[in-house]
Design a protein around this motif. Structure first.
Motif, mmCIF file in Angstrom:
data_model
loop_
_atom_site.group_PDB
_atom_site.id
_atom_site.type_symbol
_atom_site.label_atom_id
_atom_site.label_comp_id
_atom_site.label_asym_id
_atom_site.label_seq_id
_atom_site.Cartn_x
_atom_site.Cartn_y
_atom_site.Cartn_z
ATOM 1 N N LYS A 72 3.572 14.166 18.856
ATOM 2 C CA LYS A 72 2.407 13.218 19.449
ATOM 3 C C LYS A 72 1.749 13.016 17.938
ATOM 4 C CE LYS A 72 -1.208 15.764 21.750
ATOM 5 N NZ LYS A 72 -1.629 15.994 22.591
ATOM 6 N N MET A 73 0.877 11.463 18.726
ATOM 7 C CA MET A 73 -0.072 11.242 17.412
ATOM 8 C C MET A 73 -1.401 10.570 18.030
ATOM 9 S SD MET A 73 -0.760 8.607 15.834
ATOM 10 C CE MET A 73 0.669 6.916 15.355
ATOM 11 N N ASN A 74 -2.533 11.111 17.340
ATOM 12 C CA ASN A 74 -3.744 10.739 17.897
ATOM 13 C C ASN A 74 -4.014 8.996 17.600
ATOM 14 O OD1 ASN A 74 -4.272 12.303 20.728
ATOM 15 N ND2 ASN A 74 -5.098 13.355 19.437
ATOM 16 N N LEU A 75 -4.638 8.079 17.712
ATOM 17 C CA LEU A 75 -4.979 6.763 16.838
ATOM 18 C C LEU A 75 -6.322 6.860 17.373
ATOM 19 C CD1 LEU A 75 -4.244 5.020 14.876
ATOM 20 C CD2 LEU A 75 -4.139 3.384 16.501
ATOM 21 N N ASP A 106 4.611 9.807 13.947
ATOM 22 C CA ASP A 106 3.705 10.597 13.583
ATOM 23 C C ASP A 106 3.336 9.878 12.262
ATOM 24 O OD1 ASP A 106 5.678 9.831 11.898
ATOM 25 O OD2 ASP A 106 7.148 11.506 12.055
ATOM 26 N N HIS A 107 2.939 10.488 10.925
ATOM 27 C CA HIS A 107 2.398 9.742 10.030
ATOM 28 C C HIS A 107 3.064 8.588 9.432
ATOM 29 C CE1 HIS A 107 -0.039 13.591 9.205
ATOM 30 N NE2 HIS A 107 1.190 15.011 9.511
ATOM 31 N N THR A 108 4.543 8.341 9.638
ATOM 32 C CA THR A 108 4.821 7.024 9.410
ATOM 33 C C THR A 108 4.366 6.213 9.568
ATOM 34 O OG1 THR A 108 7.214 8.029 9.758
ATOM 35 C CG2 THR A 108 7.084 6.330 8.983
ATOM 36 N N ILE A 109 4.501 6.096 11.305
ATOM 37 C CA ILE A 109 3.765 5.384 11.752
ATOM 38 C C ILE A 109 1.450 5.333 11.244
ATOM 39 C CG2 ILE A 109 2.879 4.057 14.243
ATOM 40 C CD1 ILE A 109 5.435 3.106 14.496
ATOM 41 N N GLY A 110 1.399 6.293 11.853
ATOM 42 C CA GLY A 110 -0.030 6.582 11.738
ATOM 43 C C GLY A 110 -0.959 5.871 11.136
ATOM 44 N N ASN A 111 -0.049 6.720 9.266
ATOM 45 C CA ASN A 111 -0.982 5.648 8.060
ATOM 46 C C ASN A 111 -0.445 4.530 7.880
ATOM 47 O OD1 ASN A 111 -1.947 6.641 6.041
ATOM 48 N ND2 ASN A 111 -0.675 7.833 4.712
ATOM 49 N N SER A 115 -5.037 11.879 13.644
ATOM 50 C CA SER A 115 -4.339 12.704 13.478
ATOM 51 C C SER A 115 -3.097 13.075 14.291
ATOM 52 C CB SER A 115 -5.540 13.464 13.984
ATOM 53 O OG SER A 115 -5.533 14.166 15.117
ATOM 54 N N VAL A 116 -2.144 14.257 13.742
ATOM 55 C CA VAL A 116 -1.286 14.981 14.870
ATOM 56 C C VAL A 116 -1.882 15.933 14.619
ATOM 57 C CG1 VAL A 116 1.147 15.884 14.088
ATOM 58 C CG2 VAL A 116 -0.011 12.838 12.926
ATOM 59 N N PRO A 117 -2.023 15.878 15.292
ATOM 60 C CA PRO A 117 -2.778 17.829 16.389
ATOM 61 C C PRO A 117 -2.246 18.983 15.763
ATOM 62 C CG PRO A 117 -3.113 15.913 18.204
ATOM 63 C CD PRO A 117 -2.217 15.438 16.869
ATOM 64 N N HIS A 118 -0.651 18.817 16.031
ATOM 65 C CA HIS A 118 -0.081 20.064 15.262
ATOM 66 C C HIS A 118 1.179 19.565 15.550
ATOM 67 C CE1 HIS A 118 2.181 23.745 15.876
ATOM 68 N NE2 HIS A 118 0.962 24.350 15.320
ATOM 69 N N PRO A 119 1.792 20.396 13.964
ATOM 70 C CA PRO A 119 3.052 19.977 13.367
ATOM 71 C C PRO A 119 4.131 19.841 14.125
ATOM 72 C CG PRO A 119 2.221 21.864 12.074
ATOM 73 C CD PRO A 119 1.438 21.400 13.123
ATOM 74 N N SER A 120 4.513 20.650 15.031
ATOM 75 C CA SER A 120 5.540 21.037 16.025
ATOM 76 C C SER A 120 5.178 19.988 17.275
ATOM 77 C CB SER A 120 5.383 22.378 16.242
ATOM 78 O OG SER A 120 4.637 22.724 16.756
ATOM 79 N N ASP A 141 0.501 -1.082 -0.044
ATOM 80 C CA ASP A 141 -0.659 0.163 -0.025
ATOM 81 C C ASP A 141 0.755 1.327 0.139
ATOM 82 O OD1 ASP A 141 -2.774 1.080 0.517
ATOM 83 O OD2 ASP A 141 -2.029 2.363 1.903
ATOM 84 N N THR A 142 0.366 2.571 -0.617
ATOM 85 C CA THR A 142 0.552 3.453 -0.565
ATOM 86 C C THR A 142 1.219 3.693 0.540
ATOM 87 O OG1 THR A 142 -0.675 3.907 -1.742
ATOM 88 C CG2 THR A 142 1.224 6.286 -1.284
ATOM 89 N N SER A 143 0.459 3.485 1.749
ATOM 90 C CA SER A 143 1.309 4.101 3.124
ATOM 91 C C SER A 143 2.310 3.150 3.291
ATOM 92 C CB SER A 143 0.153 3.887 4.771
ATOM 93 O OG SER A 143 0.265 2.344 4.430
ATOM 94 N N THR A 144 2.615 1.681 3.583
ATOM 95 C CA THR A 144 3.779 1.437 3.517
ATOM 96 C C THR A 144 4.904 2.065 3.166
ATOM 97 O OG1 THR A 144 2.272 -0.528 3.112
ATOM 98 C CG2 THR A 144 5.022 -1.104 3.844
ATOM 99 N N ALA A 145 4.885 2.242 1.377
ATOM 100 C CA ALA A 145 5.731 3.575 0.225
ATOM 101 C C ALA A 145 6.491 3.947 1.321
ATOM 102 C CB ALA A 145 5.456 3.020 -0.576
ATOM 103 N N ASN A 146 4.921 5.183 1.749
ATOM 104 C CA ASN A 146 5.187 6.055 2.696
ATOM 105 C C ASN A 146 6.524 6.027 3.139
ATOM 106 O OD1 ASN A 146 5.297 9.228 1.832
ATOM 107 N ND2 ASN A 146 3.607 9.440 3.196
ATOM 108 N N ALA A 147 6.079 5.344 4.389
ATOM 109 C CA ALA A 147 6.456 5.255 5.536
ATOM 110 C C ALA A 147 8.136 4.937 5.278
ATOM 111 C CB ALA A 147 5.798 3.500 6.601
#
Lengths: 359, 108
Positions: B61-64, B30-35, B53-58, A69-75
């Motif tokens: 933390k990440m909410n799931l 961040d988005h790395t694990i979040g997404n 969501s990542v509430p604020h870029p600075s 998935d795109t998410s894995t590639a992006n990670a």
């Protein structure tokens, strides 16, 4: 409450993965989210991840990652840029500086110099291949007495009071200009205290001859730090430490790490009929007869052809700063440790809540 | 583990009405694990809703948010982390094999 649910369903609170591999599938399929003790295998993971390396040079790698998935590639891309540890100069002591550049400016330039070290890693238990020998001939570093496979630690995790060779590699730069012409001070003058463990990655080196000069024929070159005129002096002590790109870009091992998605071109039957020779001439078969269910036609779009994205197919290009070999950047860009950390923490928190609940 | 030696708490759980729904706060993520977690959880039929969501870029933390059809949200997240681990491990293995193949082909 949460703890009991975890224990009841999982059987064991210390089991780290509730995931079962489906036997006899290649590439492996997984029962996704399947919890031990429950009867229903929930979902078979259809991710059939495939990788093909297209090109590998001294400082860049191109490969195709498909089936994920795109998410894995992006990670993967994000980890390569921000979370692969390298060494970089972090603390600078200026003993003398009468050049035209002020201390902070030179310190900043030093920080950005890519440093090569095979010993920059997460954790210090992994055995690393050493450039000047294999596992049998590791030996010790004559300067520090440390074994040559002793990886660098993060300074904040190290047991020393300030700095020690386990977490820091020192450099010295001492130059005085006594000539009439302009003197160019480069990383050639940046002398590492632990030359076998960490040194400036200023160009490609000849392999295994112990020569630390950049190989000019392969495009290597010392990095210019400052220019001096007659009578000026520069004396600096610098400490390189382990870090990640998330903290500062100087620790990022990548110049660029990008992935691109290939296009898919779809022609309608009408166009296909008139262009059959053209379409068939393509060896990669990027064009095929139009099937209406394959895409949605937007308002005003050309209905005779459609350009889309090839799904689950990512063409990666990773360029190294020189701090790591490009293929190593990819190999080290794995989230594993991080995921284990989060998982262990999740269990700890649940345990903790349970303890409070009981008290 | 000795006092003060404990790793910083990286996960906070805010439980919903029952165990089937919860909001997890992952610190330093961040988005790395979040997404990727969102993707894995979305594929799980036990999960009725998942979003991050990542509430604020600075703010690091990440909410799931996870809502399930019954099982504990914590268990489901735990399983998803395991799945993602396997995916990354498999990707690494695949890459190493691809690299060997490539190098073998170059030598020929």
């Amino acid at each position: 409450m949460a703890y009991w649910a975890l224990e009841a369903l999982d059987g064991s609170k210390t089991a780290l993965s509730s995931l079962d591999r489906v036997e006899g599938t290649d590439p492996p399929a997984y029962k996704l989210g399947c919890v031990r003790g429950t009867t229903t295998p929930l979902l078979q993971m259809t991710d059939k991840i495939e990788i093909e390396v297209k090109e590998l040079t001294e400082d860049s790698i191109t490969f195709v990652l498909s089936g994920c998935d795109t998410s894995t590639a992006n990670a993967l891309r994000r980890v390569m840029i921000a979370e692969v540890p390298t060494m970089a100069i972090d603390k600078v002591e200026v003993l003398a500086n009468s050049t035209v550049l002020h201390d902070d400016f030179i310190s900043h330039r030093l920080g950005l110099v890519p440093l090569f070290s095979l010993l920059a890693r997460w954790g210090d238990k992994e055995l690393v291949p050493y450039r000047h020998g294999d596992a049998a001939t590791y030996g010790t570093d004559s300067e520090t007495g440390l074994p040559l496979d002793q990886t660098f630690r993060f300074n904040r995790d190290c047991d020393c009071m300030t700095t020690c060779p386990k977490c820091t590699a020192d450099f010295t730069l001492e130059v005085a200009c006594n000539q009439d012409e302009t003197l160019e001070v480069t990383t050639r003058e940046l002398k590492p205290d632990q030359p076998l463990r960490c040194y400036a990655a200023d160009g490609r080196r000849r392999e295994d001859d112990g020569d630390f000069e950049p190989d000019a024929s392969a495009g290597g070159e010392h990095i210019l730090l400052v220019k001096m005129r007659k009578g000026q002096k520069l004396h600096i002590r610098a400490s390189a430490q382990l870090g990640i790109g998330k903290e500062h870009a100087k620790w990022s091992p990548c110049c660029t790490a990008v992935f691109a998605v290939d296009p898919t071109v779809i022609f309608s039957e009408k166009v296909y009929a008139t262009m059959r020779d053209f379409v068939d001439a393509c060896p990669k078969k990027v064009a095929r007869p139009h099937e209406p269910r394959d895409y949605l036609v937007a308002d005003g779009a050309n209905e005779e052809s459609c350009v889309g994205e090839r799904e689950r197919h990512f063409r990666f290009t990773v360029e190294s700063t020189g701090a790591l070999k490009p293929e190593e950047i990819v190999e080290r860009a794995v989230l594993k440790k991080k995921l284990r950390d989060v998982q262990a923490n999740l269990i700890a928190v649940v345990d903790n809540e349970e303890a409070i609940g009981r008290g | 583990m000795a006092d003060g030696d404990e790793p910083p708490q990286r996960v906070e759980i805010e439980a919903g009405g029952d165990t089937s729904a919860a909001t997890f706060t992952l610190h330093n993520e961040d988005h790395t694990i979040g997404n990727s977690l969102r993707y894995v959880l979305n594929k799980d039929p036990q999960v009725s809703f998942v979003g991050y969501s990542v509430p604020h870029p600075s703010e690091p933390k990440m909410n799931l948010r996870i809502q399930t059809v019954g099982p504990s949200a914590t268990t489901v997240l735990h399983g998803a982390l395991g799945t993602l681990y396997e995916i990354t491990a498999h990707t690494k293995e695949t890459f190493e094999r691809a690299l060997e193949d490539f190098k073998a082909k170059q030598e020929r």
